[in-house]
Design a protein around this motif. Structure first.
Motif, PDB file in Angstrom:
ATOM      1  N   VAL A 122      -9.519   4.233   0.375  1.00 53.22           N
ATOM      2  CA  VAL A 122      -8.321   4.123   1.214  1.00 53.22           C
ATOM      3  C   VAL A 122      -7.239   5.052   0.673  1.00 53.22           C
ATOM      4  N   ARG A 123      -7.010   5.005  -0.633  1.00 52.46           N
ATOM      5  CA  ARG A 123      -5.965   5.823  -1.252  1.00 52.46           C
ATOM      6  C   ARG A 123      -6.208   7.313  -1.011  1.00 52.46           C
ATOM      7  N   THR A 124      -7.432   7.771  -1.236  1.00 53.67           N
ATOM      8  CA  THR A 124      -7.708   9.201  -1.089  1.00 53.67           C
ATOM      9  C   THR A 124      -7.647   9.648   0.374  1.00 53.67           C
ATOM     10  N   GLN A 125      -8.046   8.789   1.293  1.00 48.88           N
ATOM     11  CA  GLN A 125      -7.956   9.143   2.706  1.00 48.88           C
ATOM     12  C   GLN A 125      -6.496   9.231   3.162  1.00 48.88           C
ATOM     13  N   LEU A 126      -5.661   8.334   2.668  1.00 53.58           N
ATOM     14  CA  LEU A 126      -4.238   8.402   3.008  1.00 53.58           C
ATOM     15  C   LEU A 126      -3.610   9.655   2.402  1.00 53.58           C
ATOM     16  N   LEU A 127      -3.973   9.981   1.172  1.00 52.59           N
ATOM     17  CA  LEU A 127      -3.483  11.218   0.551  1.00 52.59           C
ATOM     18  C   LEU A 127      -3.910  12.436   1.362  1.00 52.59           C
ATOM     19  N   ALA A 128      -5.145  12.446   1.830  1.00 50.50           N
ATOM     20  CA  ALA A 128      -5.631  13.560   2.647  1.00 50.50           C
ATOM     21  C   ALA A 128      -4.811  13.673   3.928  1.00 50.50           C
ATOM     22  N   GLY A 129      -4.460  12.540   4.521  1.00 52.35           N
ATOM     23  CA  GLY A 129      -3.627  12.554   5.720  1.00 52.35           C
ATOM     24  C   GLY A 129      -2.251  13.132   5.457  1.00 52.35           C
ATOM     25  N   VAL A 130      -1.701  12.838   4.284  1.00 53.17           N
ATOM     26  CA  VAL A 130      -0.400  13.399   3.906  1.00 53.17           C
ATOM     27  C   VAL A 130      -0.530  14.911   3.734  1.00 53.17           C
ATOM     28  N   ARG A 131      -1.564  15.354   3.022  1.00 56.33           N
ATOM     29  CA  ARG A 131      -1.764  16.786   2.783  1.00 56.33           C
ATOM     30  C   ARG A 131      -1.987  17.555   4.079  1.00 56.33           C
ATOM     31  N   GLU A 132      -2.786  16.962   4.983  1.00 56.97           N
ATOM     32  CA  GLU A 132      -3.124  17.627   6.244  1.00 56.97           C
ATOM     33  C   GLU A 132      -1.992  17.576   7.256  1.00 56.97           C
ATOM     34  N   GLY A 133      -1.031  16.663   7.047  1.00 58.24           N
ATOM     35  CA  GLY A 133       0.082  16.535   7.981  1.00 58.24           C
ATOM     36  C   GLY A 133      -0.123  15.500   9.066  1.00 58.24           C
ATOM     37  N   SER A 134      -1.282  14.840   9.087  1.00 62.26           N
ATOM     38  CA  SER A 134      -1.487  13.792  10.086  1.00 62.26           C
ATOM     39  C   SER A 134      -0.698  12.536   9.741  1.00 62.26           C
ATOM     40  N   LEU A 135      -0.236  12.431   8.502  1.00 64.28           N
ATOM     41  CA  LEU A 135       0.672  11.359   8.068  1.00 64.28           C
ATOM     42  C   LEU A 135       1.941  12.018   7.531  1.00 64.28           C
ATOM     43  N   PRO A 136       2.854  12.378   8.413  1.00 63.83           N
ATOM     44  CA  PRO A 136       4.075  13.065   7.984  1.00 63.83           C
ATOM     45  C   PRO A 136       5.047  12.101   7.309  1.00 63.83           C
ATOM     46  N   PRO A 137       6.033  12.623   6.583  1.00 63.96           N
ATOM     47  CA  PRO A 137       7.054  11.753   5.991  1.00 63.96           C
ATOM     48  C   PRO A 137       7.673  10.861   7.056  1.00 63.96           C
ATOM     49  N   GLY A 138       7.814   9.586   6.699  1.00 64.13           N
ATOM     50  CA  GLY A 138       8.398   8.610   7.615  1.00 64.13           C
ATOM     51  C   GLY A 138       7.391   7.888   8.474  1.00 64.13           C
ATOM     52  N   ALA A 139       6.116   8.328   8.469  1.00 66.20           N
ATOM     53  CA  ALA A 139       5.093   7.669   9.289  1.00 66.20           C
ATOM     54  C   ALA A 139       4.888   6.238   8.803  1.00 66.20           C
ATOM     55  N   LYS A 140       4.853   5.319   9.747  1.00 66.48           N
ATOM     56  CA  LYS A 140       4.641   3.908   9.416  1.00 66.48           C
ATOM     57  C   LYS A 140       3.153   3.650   9.254  1.00 66.48           C
ATOM     58  N   LEU A 141       2.807   2.982   8.183  1.00 64.21           N
ATOM     59  CA  LEU A 141       1.416   2.622   7.921  1.00 64.21           C
ATOM     60  C   LEU A 141       1.128   1.250   8.507  1.00 64.21           C
ATOM     61  N   PRO A 142      -0.131   0.960   8.802  1.00 63.20           N
ATOM     62  CA  PRO A 142      -0.470  -0.394   9.255  1.00 63.20           C
ATOM     63  C   PRO A 142      -0.145  -1.400   8.146  1.00 63.20           C
ATOM     64  N   THR A 143       0.081  -2.633   8.537  1.00 60.99           N
ATOM     65  CA  THR A 143       0.296  -3.651   7.509  1.00 60.99           C
ATOM     66  C   THR A 143      -0.978  -3.769   6.689  1.00 60.99           C
ATOM     67  N   VAL A 144      -0.829  -4.320   5.509  1.00 57.90           N
ATOM     68  CA  VAL A 144      -1.976  -4.519   4.624  1.00 57.90           C
ATOM     69  C   VAL A 144      -3.037  -5.346   5.343  1.00 57.90           C
ATOM     70  N   ARG A 145      -2.607  -6.413   5.991  1.00 62.33           N
ATOM     71  CA  ARG A 145      -3.544  -7.297   6.690  1.00 62.33           C
ATOM     72  C   ARG A 145      -4.231  -6.574   7.855  1.00 62.33           C
ATOM     73  N   GLN A 146      -3.466  -5.798   8.632  1.00 63.71           N
ATOM     74  CA  GLN A 146      -4.053  -5.069   9.758  1.00 63.71           C
ATOM     75  C   GLN A 146      -5.117  -4.081   9.284  1.00 63.71           C
ATOM     76  N   LEU A 147      -4.793  -3.317   8.247  1.00 62.19           N
ATOM     77  CA  LEU A 147      -5.744  -2.314   7.760  1.00 62.19           C
ATOM     78  C   LEU A 147      -6.970  -2.980   7.143  1.00 62.19           C
ATOM     79  N   ALA A 148      -6.765  -4.069   6.420  1.00 65.11           N
ATOM     80  CA  ALA A 148      -7.897  -4.793   5.832  1.00 65.11           C
ATOM     81  C   ALA A 148      -8.831  -5.305   6.929  1.00 65.11           C
ATOM     82  N   ASP A 149      -8.251  -5.877   8.000  1.00 66.97           N
ATOM     83  CA  ASP A 149      -9.068  -6.368   9.120  1.00 66.97           C
ATOM     84  C   ASP A 149      -9.811  -5.213   9.787  1.00 66.97           C
ATOM     85  N   GLN A 150      -9.118  -4.101  10.000  1.00 71.35           N
ATOM     86  CA  GLN A 150      -9.713  -2.931  10.656  1.00 71.35           C
ATOM     87  C   GLN A 150     -10.903  -2.395   9.858  1.00 71.35           C
ATOM     88  N   LEU A 151     -10.758  -2.369   8.525  1.00 72.68           N
ATOM     89  CA  LEU A 151     -11.794  -1.801   7.662  1.00 72.68           C
ATOM     90  C   LEU A 151     -12.838  -2.820   7.223  1.00 72.68           C
TER      91      LEU A 151
END
Length: 121
Positions: free
Chosen positions: A17-46
């Motif tokens: 999860v950590r490395t995929q989020l970092l990749a999103g930051v590097r690639e720009g798909s997760l720009p500064p200020g982007a809201k992340l899913p709640t911990v519970r939402q992401l856990a359920d999704q994954l």
């Protein structure tokens, strides 16, 4: 950005999860200020434990990549490019250590290139 957990990957799910989020930051798909899913939402999704996602978010917070504001949620940090800031800080620390050991710039560069090649391929 869609995250996935690869059961065949030997890395723990929190690290995936950590490395995929970092990749999103590097690639720009997760720009500064982007809201992340709640911990519970992401856990359920994954399909993983809530504590696993919480650990990934906590590690990203420690690195200055993510900011959490209680009930408002977790966001990609707005303080510039945190990844570049961390790389610069690590490089500066290395350069200072090399200088204190009396290592030449050429030898220090050789060591860094070897380390990078060993870690990043």
């Amino acid at each position: 950005m869609e995250l996935r957990i690869d059961a065949t990957n030997p890395a723990p799910a929190s690290e995936q999860v950590r490395t995929q989020l970092l990749a999103g930051v590097r690639e720009g798909s997760l720009p500064p200020g982007a809201k992340l899913p709640t911990v519970r939402q992401l856990a359920d999704q994954l399909g993983i434990a809530v504590n696993t996602v919480a650990r990934a978010y906590r590690l990203l917070e420690e690195d200055g990549i993510v900011e959490t504001f209680g009930r408002r949620g977790s966001f990609i940090a707005n303080q510039g490019d945190a990844i570049q800031q961390q790389l610069q800080a690590a490089a500066t620390q290395f350069a200072r250590k090399a200088a204190s050991l009396g290592v030449s710039a050429k030898d220090a560069q050789r060591v860094v290139v070897a380390a990078i090649n060993g870690e990043l391929g």
